[in-house]
Design a protein around this motif. Structure first.
Motif, PDB file in Angstrom:
ATOM      1  N   PRO A 173       0.368  -4.973   4.146  1.00  0.00           N
ATOM      2  CA  PRO A 173       1.349  -4.072   4.754  1.00  0.00           C
ATOM      3  C   PRO A 173       1.340  -4.042   6.277  1.00  0.00           C
ATOM      4  O   PRO A 173       2.404  -3.943   6.893  1.00  0.00           O
ATOM      5  CB  PRO A 173       0.957  -2.704   4.176  1.00  0.00           C
ATOM      6  CG  PRO A 173       0.309  -3.012   2.874  1.00  0.00           C
ATOM      7  CD  PRO A 173      -0.435  -4.292   3.099  1.00  0.00           C
ATOM      8  N   CYS A 190       4.659  -4.774   8.327  1.00  0.00           N
ATOM      9  CA  CYS A 190       5.169  -3.749   9.228  1.00  0.00           C
ATOM     10  C   CYS A 190       5.346  -4.312  10.634  1.00  0.00           C
ATOM     11  O   CYS A 190       6.347  -4.021  11.311  1.00  0.00           O
ATOM     12  CB  CYS A 190       4.231  -2.550   9.235  1.00  0.00           C
ATOM     13  SG  CYS A 190       4.893  -1.092  10.063  1.00  0.00           S
ATOM     14  N   ASP A 235       3.469 -11.661  -0.726  1.00  0.00           N
ATOM     15  CA  ASP A 235       4.038 -10.854   0.350  1.00  0.00           C
ATOM     16  C   ASP A 235       5.468 -11.274   0.658  1.00  0.00           C
ATOM     17  O   ASP A 235       6.290 -10.446   1.067  1.00  0.00           O
ATOM     18  CB  ASP A 235       3.178 -10.962   1.608  1.00  0.00           C
ATOM     19  CG  ASP A 235       1.909 -10.128   1.516  1.00  0.00           C
ATOM     20  OD1 ASP A 235       1.817  -9.282   0.613  1.00  0.00           O
ATOM     21  OD2 ASP A 235       1.004 -10.327   2.348  1.00  0.00           O
ATOM     22  N   LEU A 274       7.405  -9.340  -1.899  1.00  0.00           N
ATOM     23  CA  LEU A 274       7.447  -7.896  -1.646  1.00  0.00           C
ATOM     24  C   LEU A 274       8.125  -7.557  -0.317  1.00  0.00           C
ATOM     25  O   LEU A 274       8.714  -6.472  -0.173  1.00  0.00           O
ATOM     26  CB  LEU A 274       6.031  -7.335  -1.621  1.00  0.00           C
ATOM     27  CG  LEU A 274       5.253  -7.276  -2.931  1.00  0.00           C
ATOM     28  CD1 LEU A 274       3.805  -6.880  -2.651  1.00  0.00           C
ATOM     29  CD2 LEU A 274       5.895  -6.276  -3.888  1.00  0.00           C
ATOM     30  N   LEU A 286      10.039  -3.956   1.240  1.00  0.00           N
ATOM     31  CA  LEU A 286       9.231  -3.071   2.073  1.00  0.00           C
ATOM     32  C   LEU A 286       9.836  -2.902   3.467  1.00  0.00           C
ATOM     33  O   LEU A 286       9.586  -1.904   4.144  1.00  0.00           O
ATOM     34  CB  LEU A 286       7.809  -3.610   2.200  1.00  0.00           C
ATOM     35  CG  LEU A 286       6.945  -3.528   0.942  1.00  0.00           C
ATOM     36  CD1 LEU A 286       5.621  -4.247   1.154  1.00  0.00           C
ATOM     37  CD2 LEU A 286       6.693  -2.079   0.542  1.00  0.00           C
ATOM     38  N   GLU A 288      15.363  -0.952   2.396  1.00  0.00           N
ATOM     39  CA  GLU A 288      15.588  -0.426   1.054  1.00  0.00           C
ATOM     40  C   GLU A 288      16.616  -1.277   0.326  1.00  0.00           C
ATOM     41  O   GLU A 288      17.692  -1.561   0.844  1.00  0.00           O
ATOM     42  CB  GLU A 288      16.044   1.039   1.135  1.00  0.00           C
ATOM     43  CG  GLU A 288      14.956   1.966   1.639  1.00  0.00           C
ATOM     44  CD  GLU A 288      15.277   3.420   1.395  1.00  0.00           C
ATOM     45  OE1 GLU A 288      15.625   3.760   0.249  1.00  0.00           O
ATOM     46  OE2 GLU A 288      15.177   4.212   2.346  1.00  0.00           O
ATOM     47  N   GLY A 301       4.105   3.843   5.822  1.00  0.00           N
ATOM     48  CA  GLY A 301       5.468   3.994   5.324  1.00  0.00           C
ATOM     49  C   GLY A 301       6.274   4.980   6.142  1.00  0.00           C
ATOM     50  O   GLY A 301       5.800   5.570   7.111  1.00  0.00           O
ATOM     51  N   LEU A 360       7.623   1.027   7.078  1.00  0.00           N
ATOM     52  CA  LEU A 360       7.940   0.452   5.770  1.00  0.00           C
ATOM     53  C   LEU A 360       8.682   1.451   4.888  1.00  0.00           C
ATOM     54  O   LEU A 360       8.515   2.663   5.017  1.00  0.00           O
ATOM     55  CB  LEU A 360       6.662  -0.027   5.088  1.00  0.00           C
ATOM     56  CG  LEU A 360       5.873  -1.106   5.833  1.00  0.00           C
ATOM     57  CD1 LEU A 360       4.590  -1.436   5.081  1.00  0.00           C
ATOM     58  CD2 LEU A 360       6.706  -2.371   6.043  1.00  0.00           C
ATOM     59  N   THR A 361       9.479   0.933   3.974  1.00  0.00           N
ATOM     60  CA  THR A 361      10.292   1.772   3.100  1.00  0.00           C
ATOM     61  C   THR A 361       9.418   2.520   2.094  1.00  0.00           C
ATOM     62  O   THR A 361       8.231   2.216   1.928  1.00  0.00           O
ATOM     63  CB  THR A 361      11.304   0.921   2.327  1.00  0.00           C
ATOM     64  OG1 THR A 361      10.584   0.107   1.367  1.00  0.00           O
ATOM     65  CG2 THR A 361      12.107   0.011   3.251  1.00  0.00           C
ATOM     66  N   ALA A 374       9.091   2.092  -0.862  1.00  0.00           N
ATOM     67  CA  ALA A 374       8.481   1.173  -1.831  1.00  0.00           C
ATOM     68  C   ALA A 374       6.996   0.961  -1.527  1.00  0.00           C
ATOM     69  O   ALA A 374       6.221   0.611  -2.427  1.00  0.00           O
ATOM     70  CB  ALA A 374       9.214  -0.171  -1.817  1.00  0.00           C
ATOM     71  N   PHE A 375       6.613   1.206  -0.293  1.00  0.00           N
ATOM     72  CA  PHE A 375       5.202   1.090   0.095  1.00  0.00           C
ATOM     73  C   PHE A 375       4.322   2.015  -0.737  1.00  0.00           C
ATOM     74  O   PHE A 375       3.178   1.675  -1.064  1.00  0.00           O
ATOM     75  CB  PHE A 375       5.062   1.418   1.590  1.00  0.00           C
ATOM     76  CG  PHE A 375       3.657   1.598   2.076  1.00  0.00           C
ATOM     77  CD1 PHE A 375       2.792   0.524   2.156  1.00  0.00           C
ATOM     78  CD2 PHE A 375       3.192   2.850   2.465  1.00  0.00           C
ATOM     79  CE1 PHE A 375       1.490   0.686   2.615  1.00  0.00           C
ATOM     80  CE2 PHE A 375       1.902   3.027   2.919  1.00  0.00           C
ATOM     81  CZ  PHE A 375       1.046   1.942   3.001  1.00  0.00           C
ATOM     82  N   LEU A 409       2.700   0.828  -4.084  1.00  0.00           N
ATOM     83  CA  LEU A 409       1.666  -0.207  -4.088  1.00  0.00           C
ATOM     84  C   LEU A 409       0.297   0.407  -4.340  1.00  0.00           C
ATOM     85  O   LEU A 409       0.031   1.548  -3.978  1.00  0.00           O
ATOM     86  CB  LEU A 409       1.645  -0.944  -2.750  1.00  0.00           C
ATOM     87  CG  LEU A 409       2.928  -1.644  -2.312  1.00  0.00           C
ATOM     88  CD1 LEU A 409       2.735  -2.268  -0.936  1.00  0.00           C
ATOM     89  CD2 LEU A 409       3.360  -2.702  -3.320  1.00  0.00           C
TER      90      LEU A 409
END
Length: 309
Positions: free
Chosen positions: A26, A30, A50, A53, A57, A60, A190, A208-209, A211-212, A215
């Motif tokens: 992440p 980011c 990654d 994903l 991330l 959205e 996030g 990050l959105t 969705a983070f 995880l």
């Protein structure tokens, strides 16, 4: 006066320049997002997982739209050695960041720090290595409460020190200016919003959105989301002087802000801003999280680097 002249003569990377972000996890994703948001033409070279994903991330729904960001796999069947070499040769800025406790080895660094490339600035994530506030309590909290607690084990410390030395040596040989950004325990990263309708909790939308928050291990209360709403203030100091969590490690291992904490978003932003800060050239900085609901903007980051001492 000499220091002022050196700072003003430092090379900086301007928006529109090509930036290569290499690493995993992440904090790397980011940094890639923030580089693109700042207007850099950004390539994010990460493992295949990654790459899969990353879009979700960063944006959205995974639609990057006009964001100047491309994901490229560093390994796997879709990886291309020629493409990697080409993007490395054309990048003017380089960011190196691994979310876990891995450090870049000499062979990897040699790939990206080539004297014949267009590279002018490199920012690399390292860790607090001074040993203060580490030891038994930090190690126990890492085992029992949060695997991301930075406890400065000897092997990891040696690897980071070797990496820093190689970055400085190779950068000097290539005529490139470097910056080391030090992190303690990485937390959050996030936007501070769960993504559910009606959720108006504060946070920083450029990170990050939501969705983070899906995880990793899921708790009844998502402490990472809570952290992202309350730990947005940043402390930036020059050198490796900040302590680890010490005897409070177990109490501050998750949602509470404590000594040794570094917000992922702040570390990612520091890596990006270091590329265009004259003051950051050939220096190392430590990033700490503090309680607060306002994340530094572009002007604030410039002031943070100027004021760090």
């Amino acid at each position: 006066m000499i220091a002022v002249l050196i700072a003003h003569s430092a090379t900086v990377i301007s928006p529109g320049s090509k930036v290569l972000v290499v690493g995993s996890g992440p904090v790397c994703l980011c940094a890639a997002k923030l580089a693109a948001v700042r207007g850099f033409s950004t390539t994010c070279l990460v493992p295949p997982g990654d790459c899969e994903l990353g879009p979700g991330l960063v944006s959205e729904g995974g639609d990057l739209g006009s964001l100047p960001l491309t994901f490229m796999p560093v390994a796997g069947p879709e990886a291309s050695e020629e493409a990697i070499e080409a993007v490395a040769a054309s990048a003017e800025g380089l960011i190196l960041a691994i979310d876990n406790e891995g450090a870049f080895g000499k062979p990897v660094l040699e790939t990206f720090l080539q004297p014949s490339s267009a590279l002018r600035r490199v920012a690399v994530m390292s860790r607090y290595l001074n040993g203060e506030g580490m030891g038994f309590f930090a190690s126990a909290a890492k085992t029992a409460a949060n695997k991301d607690v930075w406890a400065a084990n000897a092997q990891a410390v040696a690897s980071y020190k070797a990496m820093e030395a190689e970055v400085a040596r190779m950068s000097g040989a290539a005529g490139v200016e470097w910056t080391v950004i030090r992190a303690g325990t990485l937390k959050g990263g996030g936007s501070g919003c769960s993504g559910e309708e009606g959720d108006e909790r504060s946070g920083e939308p450029s990170l990050l959105t939501p969705a983070f928050y899906e995880l990793g291990q899921q708790d009844i209360v998502n402490w990472r989301l809570l952290y992202d709403c309350s730990a947005l203030k940043v402390k930036l100091v020059r050198g490796d002087t900040l302590p680890g969590p010490g005897f409070t490690a177990a109490l501050t291992a998750t949602d509470k802000v404590g000594a040794g904490d570094s917000h992922r978003g702040a570390v990612a932003a520091a890596l990006v801003e270091a590329l265009r800060s004259p003051d950051a050239a050939n220096h190392d900085y430590s990033v700490a999280a503090e309680e607060g609901r306002e994340f530094p903007g572009e002007k604030e980051w410039s002031h943070l680097f100027e004021a760090a001492h």
